[in-house]
Design a protein around this motif. Structure first.
Motif, short mmCIF file in Angstrom:
data_model
loop_
_atom_site.label_atom_id
_atom_site.label_comp_id
_atom_site.label_asym_id
_atom_site.label_seq_id
_atom_site.Cartn_x
_atom_site.Cartn_y
_atom_site.Cartn_z
N ARG A 165 0.80 -1.22 0.00
CA ARG A 165 0.00 0.00 0.00
C ARG A 165 0.84 1.28 0.00
O ARG A 165 0.50 2.24 -0.73
N ALA A 166 1.90 1.32 0.82
CA ALA A 166 2.64 2.57 1.00
C ALA A 166 3.11 3.20 -0.33
O ALA A 166 2.93 4.41 -0.52
N PRO A 167 3.66 2.41 -1.27
CA PRO A 167 4.18 3.05 -2.48
C PRO A 167 3.11 3.75 -3.33
O PRO A 167 3.44 4.64 -4.11
N LEU A 168 1.84 3.37 -3.17
CA LEU A 168 0.81 4.03 -4.00
C LEU A 168 0.08 5.15 -3.27
O LEU A 168 -0.68 5.90 -3.88
N ASN A 169 0.28 5.26 -1.96
CA ASN A 169 -0.46 6.27 -1.20
C ASN A 169 -0.33 7.67 -1.76
O ASN A 169 -1.32 8.41 -1.84
N ALA A 170 0.90 8.04 -2.18
CA ALA A 170 1.14 9.42 -2.61
C ALA A 170 0.23 9.83 -3.78
O ALA A 170 -0.21 10.97 -3.87
N LYS A 171 -0.07 8.88 -4.66
CA LYS A 171 -0.94 9.17 -5.81
C LYS A 171 -2.36 9.51 -5.37
O LYS A 171 -3.14 10.07 -6.15
N PHE A 172 -2.73 9.12 -4.14
CA PHE A 172 -4.12 9.25 -3.71
C PHE A 172 -4.32 10.22 -2.55
O PHE A 172 -5.39 10.28 -1.98
N ILE A 186 -8.15 3.70 0.22
CA ILE A 186 -7.07 4.46 -0.41
C ILE A 186 -7.65 5.54 -1.34
O ILE A 186 -7.01 6.54 -1.62
N GLY A 187 -8.90 5.34 -1.79
CA GLY A 187 -9.49 6.23 -2.78
C GLY A 187 -10.35 7.35 -2.20
O GLY A 187 -11.05 8.05 -2.94
N ALA A 188 -10.29 7.56 -0.88
CA ALA A 188 -11.21 8.51 -0.24
C ALA A 188 -11.09 9.93 -0.82
O ALA A 188 -12.10 10.60 -1.06
N ASN A 189 -9.86 10.37 -1.05
CA ASN A 189 -9.70 11.73 -1.58
C ASN A 189 -10.22 11.84 -3.01
O ASN A 189 -10.76 12.86 -3.41
N LEU A 190 -10.04 10.75 -3.76
CA LEU A 190 -10.55 10.74 -5.13
C LEU A 190 -12.09 10.74 -5.11
O LEU A 190 -12.73 11.49 -5.87
N ALA A 191 -12.67 9.94 -4.23
CA ALA A 191 -14.13 9.90 -4.11
C ALA A 191 -14.67 11.28 -3.74
O ALA A 191 -15.67 11.75 -4.29
N ARG A 192 -14.00 11.94 -2.81
CA ARG A 192 -14.45 13.28 -2.39
C ARG A 192 -14.36 14.27 -3.54
O ARG A 192 -15.24 15.10 -3.73
N LEU A 193 -13.29 14.16 -4.31
CA LEU A 193 -13.13 15.04 -5.47
C LEU A 193 -14.25 14.81 -6.48
O LEU A 193 -14.88 15.76 -6.97
N GLU A 194 -14.53 13.55 -6.76
CA GLU A 194 -15.59 13.23 -7.73
C GLU A 194 -16.93 13.76 -7.26
O GLU A 194 -17.70 14.34 -8.03
N MET A 195 -17.23 13.55 -5.98
CA MET A 195 -18.51 14.00 -5.42
C MET A 195 -18.66 15.52 -5.52
O MET A 195 -19.67 16.04 -5.99
N ARG A 196 -17.63 16.22 -5.07
CA ARG A 196 -17.72 17.69 -5.06
C ARG A 196 -17.87 18.24 -6.47
O ARG A 196 -18.80 19.01 -6.75
#
Ligand code: HEM
Lengths: 404, 103
Positions: free
Chosen positions: A110-117, A355-365
Motif C-alpha cells: 500500500r505505501a508506495p501508492l499512497n502518494a498518488k491518492f 485508499i481512494g477517499a480523496n478521489l471519491a471526495r473530489l468526484e462528489m464535489r
C-alpha cells in the motif's frame, strides 16, 4: 420480490459463547426493510440492537455498528484479520491486493501508492473530472428527466480510471459496458466473466507499461519498489483490477444516494446553487449519511470485545454505513450537520481505510458543482420510485429524476 | 505527564498534559481538541491528523517511517501525522500547530 428473507437464507444455531441478549436476526442482503430504505434501516439498528450483535444468518456472524467497536476491530489486524472466506463462507478467498493482506505485507503493497491518492495527489485530476461530469450532465439536461444511475453516474468512474491508469481511450466504450455488467448484471456468472474481460483489457496496458513506463498509475506500479522488490505482472494486474472495482460501485452509489437526498430536499438544492462554497462540507455529510461499503474480518484467536467473549474464527461484518449513525459517537447522528467535528466511518478505519477517499471526495464535489449549475430544481419521478440492493454494498438499483 | 501545546489555525492555544506512551493524535482527540479528524483511528492510512511541529521541536521527534511519509503531501519534515508520534518525557513543552482543515 416474491421471496421473503426467511425463505432465502437459513438460521444457523447460536454458538454457546454468544449471550442471547446479543442475538438479533439481521439479513444483510435480503432484509425487507433494508431493501425498502437502506439508510433508514441502518438508523434502526441502533434502536433495536446492541453496537455489537450476533446474527444467525449466513452461517452466523457478528455485526459491528458502534464506532468504538469498529475502531477496535479495524485497527487491530493481528487480532481481526482480513484473510477470510467471507460471509457466507466461500470455498476459498479470492486474493485482492492489498485488501486481503494484513500488515506487514499489506503495508508493503500500500505505501508506495499512497502518494498518488493524497489530496494533493488527486488534485490534478479535477479538470478531467469536471469535463467528464459536464459532458454526462449536458447529455441529459435538455430532456428534463434521467435514470440517474445508468445515464449519469455509472460512466464517470470508469472514464476517470482510464485517465488515471493511462489506458487507450479507444477501449473506453467497451470497458464501460463491462464495468456496468461487472457490478449490475443480475447473473453472478456474467459478473465474473466481465471482471475477467476487464482484467484482459487492463493486461494490455500493464504489458505495454512494463515494456515502456510513462507517467500514469500503471507505470507507477511497474517501476516502484514494493517492500524491497518490484511487483510481478500478476500482482500489478490484480492490484489494478481492485483499484478499478473499488472505485466503481462505491462512487456510483455515493452519487446516487446524494442525488436522491437532494431530490428530496429542494431547499438544500437552492442553498447550494446560491452558495456553491458550501458544497464540500455538505458532501462530507452526504458521505456520512450514505455509507456504502461494508468490510469483513475474522478473529484470529479467542478474545473479548465490548465485554463479550469472542471465539477464534468468529466472523465480523463491519456495518460501516450503520456506524455513521452511532448515537454514542455522533451528536444528533441522524441530522445533516455540515462541518461537524466527528470523522465519518464511510471509508472504514485502520490500515485498510479506503485508499481512494480523496478521489471519491473530489468526484462528489466536482460532480455536484456541475450538476447544480446545469440542472434546475429536480425531484424524484413519483411514478418510478427508487429501488435498492443490500449486500456488501448498499446500492441503488434505479433512480429516476425529473425537472423543469 | 508531558505537556503538549496544541495551537489552532486561528491562534488559540490548548495546553494538555499527556501520559508518556499516548500519541499526539490520541492526546488531541481524548481532550476534545478540534482540528484533528483521525478518520482511520491511528493507522497512518488517511492523513487527517496532520500537525506541524514548531521548528525547535522537529529534531526531538523520531523521523517518520515509510508508511507515514507516503501519506504526507509535504517535503517539509516539520509536517507529521500526529498518530505516528508517541509522547516521550523529553517532549515536555512541545508546541504543535494544527492546519485549517484536514481533507
Ligand atoms: C464513496 C466512495 C467509496 C467508498 C464508500 C469506499 C469504501 C471503502 C471501504 C469501507 C474500504 C475498506 C475495506 C476494508 O476495510 O476491508 C475501502 C478500501 C479500498 N478502496 Fe474504497 N471506497 C470508495 C471509493 C474508492 C475509490 C474511488 C477507489 C479507487 C482508487 C477505491 C479503492 C479502494 C481500495 C483499493 C481499497 C483497499 C485498501 C486496502 O486494503 O488497503 N475506493 N473502500
Amino acid at each position: 420480490m416474491a421471496m421473503s428473507a426467511a425463505e432465502k437464507t437459513e438460521l444457523a444455531p447460536i454458538p454457546g459463547h454468544v449471550p442471547l441478549e446479543r442475538v438479533y436476526d439481521f439479513d444483510y442482503i435480503y432484509d425487507a426493510r433494508l431493501l425498502e430504505n437502506p439508510h433508514e434501516r441502518m438508523k434502526s439498528l441502533h434502536k433495536e440492537a446492541p453496537p455489537l450483535f450476533y446474527s444467525p444468518r449466513y452461517g452466523g456472524h457478528w455485526v459491528v455498528t458502534g464506532k468504538e467497536e469498529l475502531r477496535q476491530v479495524a485497527c487491530d489486524p493481528e487480532l481481526f484479520t482480513s484473510v477470510t472466506r467471507g460471509i457466507p463462507a466461500m470455498a476459498e478467498q479470492p486474493v485482492l491486493i492489498p485488501l486481503t493482506f494484513d500488515p506487514p505485507r499489506h503495508t508493503q503493497y500500500r505505501a508506495p501508492l499512497n502518494a498518488k491518492f493524497t489530496a494533493k495527489g488527486v488534485a490534478p485530476l479535477e479538470g478531467a473530472v469536471r469535463a467528464m461530469a459536464a459532458g454526462l450532465i449536458d447529455a441529459v439536461a435538455a430532456q428534463g428527466y434521467c435514470e440517474f444511475m445508468n445515464d449519469v453516474a455509472e460512466p464517470l468512474p470508469p472514464t476517470l480510471f482510464f485517465n488515471i491508469a493511462g489506458m487507450p481511450t479507444d477501449r473506453l466504450k467497451e470497458f464501460r459496458q463491462l464495468a456496468e455488467d461487472a457490478t449490475a448484471a443480475p447473473d453472478p456468472c456474467v459478473r465474473m466473466t466481465s471482471i475477467k474481460k476487464i482484467a484482459a483489457i487492463l493486461k494490455e496496458t500493464v504489458d505495454a507499461r512494463m515494456a515502456e513506463p510513462r507517467d500514469d498509475l500503471i507505470s507507477e506500479m511497474v517501476t516502484k519498489d514494493f517492500g524491497g522488490q518490484r511487483l510481478t505482472p500478476d500482482e500489478i494486474l490484480n492490484y489494478a483490477v481492485l483499484l478499478f472495482l473499488g472505485g466503481l460501485e462505491t462512487v456510483v452509489n455515493a452519487l446516487c444516494f446524494t442525488a436522491r437526498y437532494l431530490a428530496l430536499h429542494p431547499a438544500l438544492q437552492a442553498e447550494l446553487r446560491a452558495d456553491p462554497t458550501r458544497i464540500p462540507l455538505v458532501m462530507e455529510e452526504m458521505l456520512r449519511l450514505h455509507g456504502i461499503a461494508m468490510a469483513v474480518r475474522r478473529a484470529t484467536r479467542d478474545t473479548e470485545l465490548d465485554g463479550v467473549a469472542i471465539q477464534k474464527d468468529d466472523m465480523f461484518m463491519l456495518m460501516v454505513p450503520a456506524v455513521n449513525y452511532d448515537p454514542v459517537a455522533f451528536e444528533n447522528a441522524e441530522s445533516m450537520c455540515p462541518g461537524r467535528k466527528e470523522a465519518l466511518a464511510t471509508f472504514n478505519m485502520g490500515p485498510h481505510r479506503c485508499i481512494g477517499a480523496n478521489l471519491a471526495r473530489l468526484e462528489m464535489r466536482v460532480f455536484f458543482e456541475e450538476w447544480l449549475k446545469r440542472i434546475p430544481e429536480f425531484r424524484l419521478d413519483q411514478a418510478r420510485p427508487p429501488k435498492f440492493f443490500g449486500g456488501l454494498n448498499l446500492a441503488v438499483r434505479s433512480l429516476n429524476l425529473v425537472w423543469g | 505527564m508531558t505537556r503538549i501545546i496544541y495551537i489552532q489555525h486561528d491562534g488559540r492555544e490548548d495546553p494538555v498534559d499527556l501520559p508518556v506512551g499516548y500519541t499526539l493524535m490520541q492526546g488531541a482527540v481524548l481532550n476534545d481538541i478540534p482540528g484533528i479528524a483521525a478518520e482511520c483511528g491511528g493507522a497512518a492510512a488517511c492523513g487527517t491528523c496532520r500537525v506541524q511541529l514548531a521548528p525547535d521541536w522537529v529534531t526531538h521527534v523520531p523521523a517518520a517511517e515509510e508508511i507515514e511519509l507516503s501519506i504526507l503531501d509535504d517535503a517539509d519534515t516539520s509536517w507529521r501525522l500526529s498518530c505516528q508520534i508517541t509522547v516521550m518525557a523529553e517532549m515536555d513543552g512541545m508546541v504543535v500547530h494544527l492546519p485549517e482543515n484536514q481533507t
